[in-house]
Design a protein around this motif. Structure first.
Motif: not given
Length: 128
Positions: A70-76, A80-85
């Motif tokens: 899962s890849i997310w982002r915080d535009t503020s 960029i965040t990577l989650h690998l389960f």
């Protein structure tokens, strides 16, 4: 000057979740047609593309890792965040974030690595 810097835990145990952050400076992650990828390189192996999140927040993952990624982002914060389960020792690698852009979504994400900018990489080891 665009800079990418990865950070996160260096050591995990099997079955844990890997979470890495890529802090971007000098470039907004919402800049049109820019793509932000996570890539890894295991010991003795070639580069492996994990996935991207693009300027609009759309994600696309390597099919071989999609079920655990899962890849997310915080535009503020331009992060960029990577989650690998459910990591295993086979997830041991140096993990990189990289920027490609401006680019098209039909770029050969699985087979090409001519990115404009790369982070320095962060070592992740999975071991019991």
């Amino acid at each position: 000057q665009v800079q990418l810097r990865e950070s996160g835990p260096g050591l995990l145990k099997p079955s844990q979740t890997l979470s890495l952050i890529c802090a971007v400076s000098g470039n907004s992650i919402t800049t049109e047609y820019h793509y932000w990828s996570w890539i890894r390189q295991a010991p003795g192996k070639g580069l492996e593309w994990i996935g991207y999140i693009d300027y609009s927040g759309t994600t696309y993952y390597n099919p071989s890792l999609k079920s655990r990624t899962s890849i997310w982002r915080d535009t503020s914060k331009d992060q960029i965040t990577l989650h690998l389960f459910s990591v295993t020792p086979e997830d041991t690698a140096v993990y990189y974030c990289a920027k490609k852009g401006p680019a098209d979504s039909d770029y050969d994400w699985l087979g090409s690595y001519d990115y404009n900018y790369w982070g320095q990489g962060t070592q992740v080891t999975v071991s019991s």
